[in-house]
Scaffold this active site. Structure first.
Site, mmCIF file in Angstrom:
data_model
loop_
_atom_site.group_PDB
_atom_site.id
_atom_site.type_symbol
_atom_site.label_atom_id
_atom_site.label_comp_id
_atom_site.label_asym_id
_atom_site.label_seq_id
_atom_site.Cartn_x
_atom_site.Cartn_y
_atom_site.Cartn_z
ATOM 1 N N LYS A 489 0.896 -1.309 0.073
ATOM 2 C CA LYS A 489 -0.113 -0.047 0.026
ATOM 3 C C LYS A 489 0.803 1.289 -0.117
ATOM 4 O O LYS A 489 2.156 1.006 0.408
ATOM 5 C CB LYS A 489 -0.754 -0.035 1.015
ATOM 6 C CG LYS A 489 -0.328 -0.127 2.506
ATOM 7 C CD LYS A 489 -0.952 -0.225 3.653
ATOM 8 C CE LYS A 489 -0.106 -0.471 4.876
ATOM 9 N NZ LYS A 489 -1.066 -0.673 6.175
ATOM 10 N N ARG A 589 -11.412 1.055 13.584
ATOM 11 C CA ARG A 589 -11.267 1.772 12.281
ATOM 12 C C ARG A 589 -12.268 1.281 11.339
ATOM 13 O O ARG A 589 -13.324 1.647 11.177
ATOM 14 C CB ARG A 589 -10.064 1.647 11.959
ATOM 15 C CG ARG A 589 -9.609 2.507 10.732
ATOM 16 C CD ARG A 589 -7.833 2.292 10.537
ATOM 17 N NE ARG A 589 -7.639 1.169 10.019
ATOM 18 C CZ ARG A 589 -6.112 0.693 9.684
ATOM 19 N NH1 ARG A 589 -5.279 1.480 9.693
ATOM 20 N NH2 ARG A 589 -5.994 -0.400 9.273
ATOM 21 N N TYR A 717 15.428 31.696 5.775
ATOM 22 C CA TYR A 717 14.100 32.405 6.100
ATOM 23 C C TYR A 717 14.100 32.774 7.606
ATOM 24 O O TYR A 717 14.396 31.959 8.291
ATOM 25 C CB TYR A 717 12.853 31.511 5.883
ATOM 26 C CG TYR A 717 12.510 31.592 4.408
ATOM 27 C CD1 TYR A 717 12.190 32.646 3.428
ATOM 28 C CD2 TYR A 717 12.619 30.235 3.544
ATOM 29 C CE1 TYR A 717 12.144 32.555 2.246
ATOM 30 C CE2 TYR A 717 12.229 30.075 2.480
ATOM 31 C CZ TYR A 717 12.001 31.654 1.576
ATOM 32 O OH TYR A 717 11.763 31.377 0.409
ATOM 33 N N MET A 768 11.465 25.341 0.738
ATOM 34 C CA MET A 768 10.307 24.224 0.065
ATOM 35 C C MET A 768 11.277 23.322 -0.832
ATOM 36 O O MET A 768 11.021 22.195 -0.744
ATOM 37 C CB MET A 768 9.644 25.131 -0.891
ATOM 38 C CG MET A 768 8.621 24.275 -1.421
ATOM 39 S SD MET A 768 7.427 25.229 -2.685
ATOM 40 C CE MET A 768 6.613 26.361 -1.764
HETATM 41 C C1 PLP Z 1 -0.306 -1.692 6.916
HETATM 42 C C2 PLP Z 1 -1.012 -2.714 7.528
HETATM 43 C C3 PLP Z 1 -0.292 -3.905 7.969
HETATM 44 C C4 PLP Z 1 1.395 -3.822 7.978
HETATM 45 O O1 PLP Z 1 1.663 -3.224 8.988
HETATM 46 P P1 PLP Z 1 3.493 -3.221 9.337
HETATM 47 O O2 PLP Z 1 3.384 -2.662 10.723
HETATM 48 O O3 PLP Z 1 4.117 -2.460 8.445
HETATM 49 O O4 PLP Z 1 3.803 -4.499 8.988
HETATM 50 C C5 PLP Z 1 -0.894 -5.032 8.078
HETATM 51 N N1 PLP Z 1 -2.317 -4.890 8.092
HETATM 52 C C6 PLP Z 1 -3.022 -3.826 7.911
HETATM 53 C C7 PLP Z 1 -4.653 -4.286 7.972
HETATM 54 C C8 PLP Z 1 -2.321 -2.746 7.795
HETATM 55 O O5 PLP Z 1 -3.329 -1.619 7.056
#
Ligand code: PLP
Length: 825
Positions: A489, A589, A717, A768
């Site tokens: 992801k 969540r 800055y 920036m």
């Molecule tokens: C991101 C995520 C993981 C992985 O977590 P890590 O701590 O990076 O290993 C596992 N399960 C779900 C549902 C996630 O959103």
């Protein structure tokens, strides 16, 4: 690959296997296989079932399916029933059998074999010697840094009749390993690069380490070494010739001094045979200069005259053993391996090309092999064999020799006598993956420049070896049968999309997970065929999910109904679609709460076209030992809820809850699959974990300008930046700012970057697109120098700590405008 072939019956005898009637007695073996994913000419391959991280015996079927018929195994299984038309040579130890065969092959040649060992510099010295000796010898050398028990055997297997010198690298990590390497290599010339004092885990003491390394040189006739690395140990063997080097004054090649000249060159003055001699090398750093001296001593021992040595050393260049993957123009991917060209490294590069799925079209641009005369035919027949079995859309050969052997190459081809004539042809490519593989003298970097998208000085380098290493580290601690889902992801935690997925797919992870549908679609369009779970699919995207075969996480009934409607509308009779049910065990969540299960189960019963592939939940604090009671409560609740769903449906359903930190901290919660995220990218939230992770991402840039700052002046800055004590000093302006993901809170000394290994702290507010570093008092820094913003050091954990966040946010915050470059070493 060997140009000498052996009949299978001959090999059986050599390995001490009983004289069975062999299937196809006279089959010729010219390739050694050990990885079922990398089988080339299957008929001529002898496959060794090695016992390592994985058991090679579990991959025999895959190799057989690819056409391999000759196997060396150590487990006695009923092979005859499973693989009727094949030979199985049963030996006590398959690696030892491979080494025995390599040793036999090596004994067929009587030309000199150079063996190089040491703590550092082996690969560089090997490559430089190759360059320095090439005008006079036809050389076989270890590919890349193949120096292990397996790597040495494979390197020796490449020895052939057209060569007249071999250069082999030998590396060990434990006491007792060198004996096997010495027996195989039987070197005639030995080179010791150096020996570090660092205490290696595999040795009791530095002395033991020195003794072990020196055992490679039993029986060499020529030895190159520096007394300073013997750490008091004696060279016991009687080499006829030796050339020692060093700065103590008593060595054969006694260095007098190093003098830096202009433009990055260093002149090295030394005394040899009572005379003062000198060379000038295009390097300034201590490690390179030491390697140069080691090569110098070797050439002197081989009888080269001073002038020739000086001439050749002056044109050495930095070694890049890297194979880089980067973006090209016209939507191409460029694999740049334009430094060297020989058959072994061509094989490695072609393997990488075959991993790439993002474009249908694959192009290889190859230069002549740097060999002198003898036996060209054999070499080019081998090259053509390798090339022809790739399904290339175009093969481009550059050089007179390739042009001469054009008839050997099948499919669509084009030939050019020189790099310049290729560039002048204006040949262009679209939507292709292009492998550039050229020998030094063909200047393929010019082709690389024209085909690559514009590069910037600020890049995020992704080490794919490190990524594979991390994956394997976790695999090693997982019990057999537990599947692995890799979290890709958010652009694989900032590191890349299909580039990472290709590697994971090649390494056979079981699942990929993305956050949103479009991330999954991008992977499918890039040719990724692994199952993909989408965490936050969105009701409006259900049709797209079906079209791209993406599997949604289902966290409420609306989603489930939307998917069901889409499946019915797509009207494919009797085909079900896989989903993953998310349970809320305390994260609050997404997901079903305990009291919603009944309604969920009822609905699932009405939807035979929805198939629950897995049920899963997410831990909120698996890396935090103060919350372990809560984690255990989550795990217990998950078991409870999951078993209710499993009990209500008539098929197998997987369970998973473990993220990275839970894999090592809560092995009881591995269940059927684990979800590996940040650990894959080399970061661990669990400081006590036993896993040795490698740094995957290195963020780099360059110095744009260096300034003298008068006392009392401010920098940047808002006038927040002042040098220590408000005094005068120096600053370096570098090309990274908060728009690149370098958080503004890292300014004003809250973090540092590395320039030539020295820490330079930020000074003033981060801008920036740029920021300033205080380099007051730091020697040898020039405009254009490379700056490490984040990598092994400063580690992403340091950056995160400096601004009160977690490494996840720092990694995913690196802006897309920072170009990613992927490499293998
Ligand atoms: C991101 C995520 C993981 C992985 O977590 P890590 O701590 O990076 O290993 C596992 N399960 C779900 C549902 C996630 O959103």
């Amino acid at each position: 690959m060997s140009t000498k072939t052996y009949h299978i019956a001959q090999i059986a005898e050599l390995l001490g296997c009983p004289k069975a009637p062999y299937f196809q007695q006279d089959s010729s073996i010219s390739w050694l296989g050990y990885d079922s994913r990398k089988i080339g000419d299957a008929k001529a391959t002898l496959f060794f079932a090695l016992q390592g991280r994985r058991n090679g015996h579990d991959y025999l079927a895959e190799a057989y399916k690819k056409g391999v018929r000759h196997f060396v195994v150590s487990e006695d299984r009923p092979y005859g029933d499973l693989f009727p038309e094949a030979n199985f040579l049963l030996v006590p130890d398959t690696l030892m059998a491979l080494q025995k065969l390599a040793a036999y092959h090596r004994s067929q040649f009587h030309y000199p074999v150079v063996a190089i060992t040491g703590s550092n510099g082996k690969t560089v010295v090997k490559e430089w010697l190759y360059e320095l000796l090439s005008p006079d010898y036809s050389i076989v050398r270890s590919p890349k840094s193949y120096n292990s028990q397996l790597g040495v055997a494979l390197s020796l297997w490449a020895m052939n009749e057209s060569a007249n010198l071999a250069i082999i690298e030998a590396g060990i990590s434990q006491a007792g390993e060198m004996q096997a390497l010495q027996t195989m290599i039987k070197p005639s010339i030995g080179i010791l690069t150096n020996i570090g004092t660092a205490h290696d885990a595999g040795f009791d003491s530095v002395e033991q380490k020195v003794q072990e390394k020196l055992s490679l040189f039993t029986n060499v006739s020529t030895l190159i070494y520096s007394p300073k690395y013997l750490h008091g140990q004696q060279i016991s063997q009687q080499a006829e010739k030796s050339c020692s080097w060093g700065e103590q004054g008593s060595e054969d090649l006694a260095i007098i001094n190093y003098a830096q000249t202009t433009n990055g060159y260093t002149t090295i003055k030394a005394r040899y045979n009572g005379k003062e001699i000198s060379i000038t090398a295009p390097f300034t750093d201590a490690a390179s200069l030491e390697n140069v001296v080691c090569c110098w001593a070797t050439l002197l021992a081989l009888g080269y005259d001073h002038r020739t040595i000086a001439q050749r050393v002056a044109s050495l260049s930095a070694i890049s053993m890297r194979l880089e993957l980067k973006n090209g123009i016209n939507s191409c991917s460029i694999i740049d391996d334009s430094y060297s060209n020989d058959i072994s490294s061509l094989e490695i590069a072609l393997d990488f090309l075959s991993q790439q799925q993002q474009h249908q079209a694959k192009v290889l641009i190859l230069s002549d092999m740097p060999i002198q005369g003898m036996e060209d035919v054999l070499t080019y027949q081998r090259v053509a064999e390798l090339v022809n079995r790739q399904r290339l859309s175009l093969f481009v050969g550059i050089g007179e020799q390739l042009s001469r052997y054009r008839h050997l190459f099948a499919g669509k081809t084009a030939f050019y006598p020189s790099t310049a004539s290729f560039l002048a042809s204006g040949l262009s490519f679209q939507h292709s993956t292009i492998l550039l593989k050229g020998a030094r003298s063909y200047s393929f970097e010019r082709i690389s420049k024209t085909l690559s998208a514009q590069m910037h000085d600020t890049v995020l380098e992704i080490n794919l070896n490190a990524l594979e290493n991390n994956l394997n580290q976790y695999r090693m601690i997982l019990p057999e049968g537990v599947k692995l889902m890799a979290m890709v992801k958010a652009f694989s935690y900032g590191s890349g999309s299909f580039e990472i997925a290709n590697v994971l797919q090649f390494n056979k992870v079981d699942y990929l997970t993305v956050a949103y549908a479009d991330e999954g679609i991008a992977l499918r369009r890039a040719g990724i065929t692994l199952p993909i779970m989408v965490m936050n699919a969105g009701i409006q995207n259900m049709e797209m999910l079906l079209r791209y075969d993406l599997e949604p996480e289902i966290y409420n009934l609306h989603e489930l109904q939307a998917l069901s409607r889409a499946i019915i509308a797509s009207n494919v009779e009797g085909v079900s679609h896989a989903v993953h049910i998310k349970l809320d065990t305390g994260m609050h969540r997404l997901g079903f709460m305990e009291d919603e299960l009944e309604a969920l189960i009822k609905l699932l019963h009405q939807m035979p076209h929805v198939k629950v592939k897995s049920v899963f939940s997410h831990l909120v604090a698996s890396g935090d030992s103060s919350q372990d009671d809560y984690t255990r409560k989550q795990i217990a609740l998950f078991k409870d809820m999951a078993s209710r769903i499993k009990a209500s449906l008539p098929y197998e359903i997987w369970m998973h809850i473990a993220n990275t930190s839970a894999i090592s901290r809560f092995p009881e919660a591995n269940f059927d699959m684990v979800r590996l995220g940040i650990g894959l990218y080399g970061v661990s939230a669990d400081e006590t974990q036993p896993i040795a992770l490698s740094t995957v991402a290195t963020l780099k840039t360059k110095i744009t300008q260096i300034k003298h700052i008068p006392a009392g002046d401010t920098i940047g800055y808002n006038r927040h930046g002042r040098l220590k004590g408000n005094g005068s000093g120096m600053t370096a302006t570098v090309k990274i700012g908060y728009a690149d993901g370098y958080n503004r809170r890292l300014g004003n000394g809250h973090c540092y970057m590395l320039i030539g290994g020295q820490a330079a702290y930020t000074v003033g507010d981060i801008c920036m697109d740029m920021c300033m570093l205080d380099i007051t008092g730091l020697p040898n820094i020039s405009e254009g120098d490379e700056v490490i913003i984040m990598g092994e050091k400063p580690h992403v954990n340091e950056l995160a700590k400096a601004i009160g966040t977690i490494p996840y946010e720092v990694l995913t915050g690196i802006s897309p405008r920072v170009k990613r470059v992927y490499y293998y070493e």
